[in-house]
Motif scaffolding. Structure first.
Motif: not given
Length: 284
Positions: A149-159, A164-170
């Motif tokens: 349910p948690y998607s990255c607004g930059v690259c579209g990856s989902s978690f 996990s999304l917060k770590v990915h944003m780094h």
């Protein structure tokens, strides 16, 4: 007088304790895990005390009345804030008797102790996997549902988790908030920093039960165990050679790549020589 005492005494049917106050008796009765008189009207979860239910309901309402004055984080319960504050001051009152590691909460210590005992009390109902922590089981269950349910607004990856999304944003921001106090290196996650610190301390908490070899990381122990089992899960698609580790397969694949490059260079040289011969024949 005895009749008066009998009238004011309350006996617990579970453990036999006697109370002179009805209020104290009721509070004590809730201490037994099978007695959970307070139920949530939203999800049906039940709790031993009214105050615990009140904190739980805030999960549904989103209310977080307890805020940290140092970083602004907010929490549903005062106890959660208290635990959080320990992280700022570095207070870790719960120590491990096996390896001297210390933790901010009793539950963290209990989870850690299971790394020594190997206990995994939380089994998955879908597959045969089992986990030492309930949160790990919850995260694993998302694999079977496929829900992210948690998607990255930059690259579209989902978690599966917000953390996990917060770590990915780094990755996008380049932020590395976890710094090593021994050297100058910094890391995107706290777990990566923890693994790195073991280089300085020499700590190797993950021990092989077969040969007693020890490792700093659980993944290294897992890979080592393949030596004893003989399992080689990483196979080459070119020649079917199999390896215990992904890194070993990667090294092996270079041989095929280099051989292919050499073959191409030989063919190129062959074609060049043929062209030279043809050009020379035309001059005669």
């Amino acid at each position: 007088m005895e009749a008066l005492m009998e009238e004011k005494s309350y006996s617990c049917e579970v453990c036999g304790l006697i109370f002179t106050s009805k209020n104290e008796f009721e509070i004590h009765s809730r201490a037994h895990p099978e007695v959970k008189p307070h139920s949530c009207e939203v999800c049906g979860s039940s709790f031993k005390t009214k105050s615990t239910l009140k904190i739980h309901v805030r999960i549904h309402t989103g209310e977080k009345p307890y805020s940290c004055e140092m970083c602004g984080s907010s929490f549903t319960g005062k106890s959660h804030l208290t635990v959080h504050m320990r992280r700022h001051v570095g207070n870790k009152p719960y120590g491990c008797d096996v390896c001297d590691s210390s933790f901010t909460t009793k539950s963290e210590l209990e989870s850690h102790v299971r790394t020594h005992t190997g206990e995994r009390p939380f089994p998955c109902e879908v597959c045969n996997s089992a986990f030492s922590r309930k949160s790990d089981l919850k995260r694993h269950a998302q694999i079977h549902t496929g829900r992210k349910p948690y998607s990255c607004g930059v690259c579209g990856s989902s978690f599966t988790e917000k953390s996990s999304l917060k770590v990915h944003m780094h990755i996008h921001t380049g932020e590395k908030p976890h710094s090593c106090q021994v050297c100058v290196l910094s890391f995107t996650t706290k777990s990566a920093l923890k693994r790195h610190i073991q280089i300085h301390t020499g700590e190797k908490p993950h021990v092989c039960t077969v040969c007693s070899s020890s490792f700093s990381q659980k993944t290294h122990l897992k890979m080592h165990l393949l030596i004893h089992t003989g399992v080689k899960p990483f196979s080459c698609e070119v020649c079917s050679a199999a390896f215990t580790g992904k890194a070993k397969l990667k090294v092996h694949m270079r041989k095929h790549t280099e051989a292919k490059q050499k073959s191409c260079e030989d063919n190129k040289a062959s074609f060049t020589n043929k062209d030279k011969i043809k050009a020379q024949m035309k001059t005669h």
